[in-house]
Motif scaffolding. Structure first.
Motif, PDB file in Angstrom:
ATOM      1  N   VAL A  11      38.456  15.001 -42.323  1.00  0.00           N
ATOM      2  CA  VAL A  11      37.756  16.354 -42.697  1.00  0.00           C
ATOM      3  C   VAL A  11      38.679  17.115 -43.547  1.00  0.00           C
ATOM      4  N   LYS A  12      40.198  16.890 -43.496  1.00  0.00           N
ATOM      5  CA  LYS A  12      40.922  17.623 -44.109  1.00  0.00           C
ATOM      6  C   LYS A  12      40.621  17.781 -45.550  1.00  0.00           C
ATOM      7  N   GLY A  13      40.842  18.951 -46.044  1.00  0.00           N
ATOM      8  CA  GLY A  13      40.515  19.242 -47.509  1.00  0.00           C
ATOM      9  C   GLY A  13      39.094  19.076 -47.964  1.00  0.00           C
ATOM     10  N   LYS A  14      38.277  18.391 -47.175  1.00  0.00           N
ATOM     11  CA  LYS A  14      36.962  18.348 -47.575  1.00  0.00           C
ATOM     12  C   LYS A  14      36.022  19.625 -47.177  1.00  0.00           C
ATOM     13  N   ARG A  15      34.944  19.810 -48.043  1.00  0.00           N
ATOM     14  CA  ARG A  15      34.099  20.804 -47.920  1.00  0.00           C
ATOM     15  C   ARG A  15      33.038  20.453 -46.937  1.00  0.00           C
ATOM     16  N   VAL A  16      32.890  21.173 -46.028  1.00  0.00           N
ATOM     17  CA  VAL A  16      31.915  20.557 -44.998  1.00  0.00           C
ATOM     18  C   VAL A  16      30.898  21.548 -44.481  1.00  0.00           C
ATOM     19  N   LEU A  17      29.564  21.232 -45.100  1.00  0.00           N
ATOM     20  CA  LEU A  17      28.505  22.129 -44.746  1.00  0.00           C
ATOM     21  C   LEU A  17      28.054  21.727 -43.298  1.00  0.00           C
ATOM     22  N   THR A  18      28.107  22.929 -42.641  1.00  0.00           N
ATOM     23  CA  THR A  18      27.760  22.905 -41.232  1.00  0.00           C
ATOM     24  C   THR A  18      26.615  23.581 -40.951  1.00  0.00           C
ATOM     25  N   ARG A  19      25.631  23.007 -40.218  1.00  0.00           N
ATOM     26  CA  ARG A  19      24.454  23.829 -40.110  1.00  0.00           C
ATOM     27  C   ARG A  19      24.307  23.930 -38.760  1.00  0.00           C
ATOM     28  N   VAL A  20      24.270  25.533 -38.456  1.00  0.00           N
ATOM     29  CA  VAL A  20      24.665  25.919 -37.063  1.00  0.00           C
ATOM     30  C   VAL A  20      23.270  26.648 -36.576  1.00  0.00           C
ATOM     31  N   ASP A  21      22.946  26.850 -35.437  1.00  0.00           N
ATOM     32  CA  ASP A  21      21.789  27.422 -34.944  1.00  0.00           C
ATOM     33  C   ASP A  21      22.322  28.893 -34.341  1.00  0.00           C
ATOM     34  N   PHE A  22      22.490  29.671 -35.477  1.00  0.00           N
ATOM     35  CA  PHE A  22      22.696  30.986 -35.090  1.00  0.00           C
ATOM     36  C   PHE A  22      21.435  32.166 -35.075  1.00  0.00           C
ATOM     37  N   ASN A  23      20.473  31.523 -34.744  1.00  0.00           N
ATOM     38  CA  ASN A  23      19.143  32.441 -34.555  1.00  0.00           C
ATOM     39  C   ASN A  23      19.063  32.937 -33.377  1.00  0.00           C
ATOM     40  N   ASN A  91      34.194  34.778 -44.207  1.00  0.00           N
ATOM     41  CA  ASN A  91      33.997  35.454 -45.396  1.00  0.00           C
ATOM     42  C   ASN A  91      32.327  34.943 -45.248  1.00  0.00           C
ATOM     43  N   ILE A  92      31.618  35.966 -46.070  1.00  0.00           N
ATOM     44  CA  ILE A  92      30.237  35.858 -45.998  1.00  0.00           C
ATOM     45  C   ILE A  92      29.759  36.103 -47.559  1.00  0.00           C
ATOM     46  N   VAL A  93      28.911  35.543 -47.976  1.00  0.00           N
ATOM     47  CA  VAL A  93      28.295  35.483 -49.151  1.00  0.00           C
ATOM     48  C   VAL A  93      26.766  35.775 -49.316  1.00  0.00           C
ATOM     49  N   ASN A  94      26.458  36.597 -50.274  1.00  0.00           N
ATOM     50  CA  ASN A  94      25.092  37.192 -50.356  1.00  0.00           C
ATOM     51  C   ASN A  94      23.966  36.323 -50.540  1.00  0.00           C
ATOM     52  N   ASP A  95      24.136  35.002 -50.760  1.00  0.00           N
ATOM     53  CA  ASP A  95      23.019  34.064 -50.963  1.00  0.00           C
ATOM     54  C   ASP A  95      23.682  32.799 -50.316  1.00  0.00           C
ATOM     55  N   CYS A  96      22.723  31.673 -50.515  1.00  0.00           N
ATOM     56  CA  CYS A  96      23.083  30.454 -49.841  1.00  0.00           C
ATOM     57  C   CYS A  96      23.036  29.267 -51.059  1.00  0.00           C
ATOM     58  N   ILE A  97      22.645  29.801 -52.271  1.00  0.00           N
ATOM     59  CA  ILE A  97      22.646  28.721 -53.437  1.00  0.00           C
ATOM     60  C   ILE A  97      22.852  29.699 -54.691  1.00  0.00           C
ATOM     61  N   GLY A  98      23.329  29.163 -55.594  1.00  0.00           N
ATOM     62  CA  GLY A  98      23.689  29.608 -56.778  1.00  0.00           C
ATOM     63  C   GLY A  98      24.887  29.732 -57.409  1.00  0.00           C
ATOM     64  N   GLU A  99      25.186  30.356 -58.359  1.00  0.00           N
ATOM     65  CA  GLU A  99      26.324  30.517 -59.118  1.00  0.00           C
ATOM     66  C   GLU A  99      27.461  31.067 -58.233  1.00  0.00           C
ATOM     67  N   GLU A 100      27.088  32.255 -57.673  1.00  0.00           N
ATOM     68  CA  GLU A 100      28.249  32.992 -56.803  1.00  0.00           C
ATOM     69  C   GLU A 100      28.630  32.139 -55.591  1.00  0.00           C
ATOM     70  N   VAL A 101      27.625  31.684 -54.852  1.00  0.00           N
ATOM     71  CA  VAL A 101      28.148  30.620 -53.814  1.00  0.00           C
ATOM     72  C   VAL A 101      29.030  29.732 -54.246  1.00  0.00           C
ATOM     73  N   GLN A 102      28.614  28.927 -55.457  1.00  0.00           N
ATOM     74  CA  GLN A 102      29.346  27.692 -55.978  1.00  0.00           C
ATOM     75  C   GLN A 102      30.868  28.279 -56.307  1.00  0.00           C
ATOM     76  N   ASN A 103      31.014  29.600 -56.726  1.00  0.00           N
ATOM     77  CA  ASN A 103      32.242  30.112 -56.834  1.00  0.00           C
ATOM     78  C   ASN A 103      33.155  30.489 -55.743  1.00  0.00           C
ATOM     79  N   ALA A 137      23.180  20.714 -50.668  1.00  0.00           N
ATOM     80  CA  ALA A 137      24.005  19.647 -50.515  1.00  0.00           C
ATOM     81  C   ALA A 137      25.248  19.460 -51.183  1.00  0.00           C
ATOM     82  N   SER A 138      24.923  20.079 -52.659  1.00  0.00           N
ATOM     83  CA  SER A 138      26.022  19.988 -53.679  1.00  0.00           C
ATOM     84  C   SER A 138      27.244  20.795 -53.318  1.00  0.00           C
TER      85      SER A 138
END
Length: 144
Positions: A11-23, A91-103, A137-138
């Protein structure tokens, strides 16, 4: 065949999308987290990823906002509690998809954590929309 775990993958250096149950349950009068056990349950995974220098992208849903932004269901209080528990910035971002998130993902350093906004603010999440799933996923090299 045994199911792979994160310990089976570099996982070193990899972008790891982790789905957590924070409901997590929130106090109706204050909006405060009334039980953080779901957050605590994710700590071994998150800590492993951080310690092994992954670029951690967390995603979850909270409540049932029915595809609309509901201020009381934003992820900021959960990110703050997670940060307290692991004694690291989240850090938190105000959306889950889109250009801001990608940046924000591009700027994420090894061992850093980025928390995406509530997935259910998008109606596509509950609809299992393939385009929405592709956009999420992207963001990553690995999905946990």
């Amino acid at each position: 065949m045994q199911k792979k775990t994160i310990k089976d993958i570099e996982v070193k250096g990899k972008r790891v999308l982790t789905r957590v149950d924070f409901n997590v349950p929130l106090d109706a009068s204050t909006g405060a987290i009334s039980d953080d056990s779901r957050i605590r349950a994710s700590l071994p995974t998150i800590n492993y990823l951080v310690e092994h220098k992954a670029r951690v992208i967390l995603c979850s849903h909270l409540g049932r906002p029915k595809g609309k932004v509901v201020e009381e269901l934003r992820m900021a209080p959960i990110a703050q509690r997670l940060s307290q528990l692991i004694d690291l910035p989240v850090n938190i971002v105000n959306d889950c998809i889109g250009e801001e998130v990608q940046n924000k993902v591009k700027a994420l350093k090894e061992g850093g954590i980025l928390f995406l906004e509530n997935l259910r603010f998008h109606p596509e999440e509950e609809a299992n929309d393939p385009q929405f799933a592709q956009e999420l996923a992207s963001l990553a090299d690995i999905y946990v």
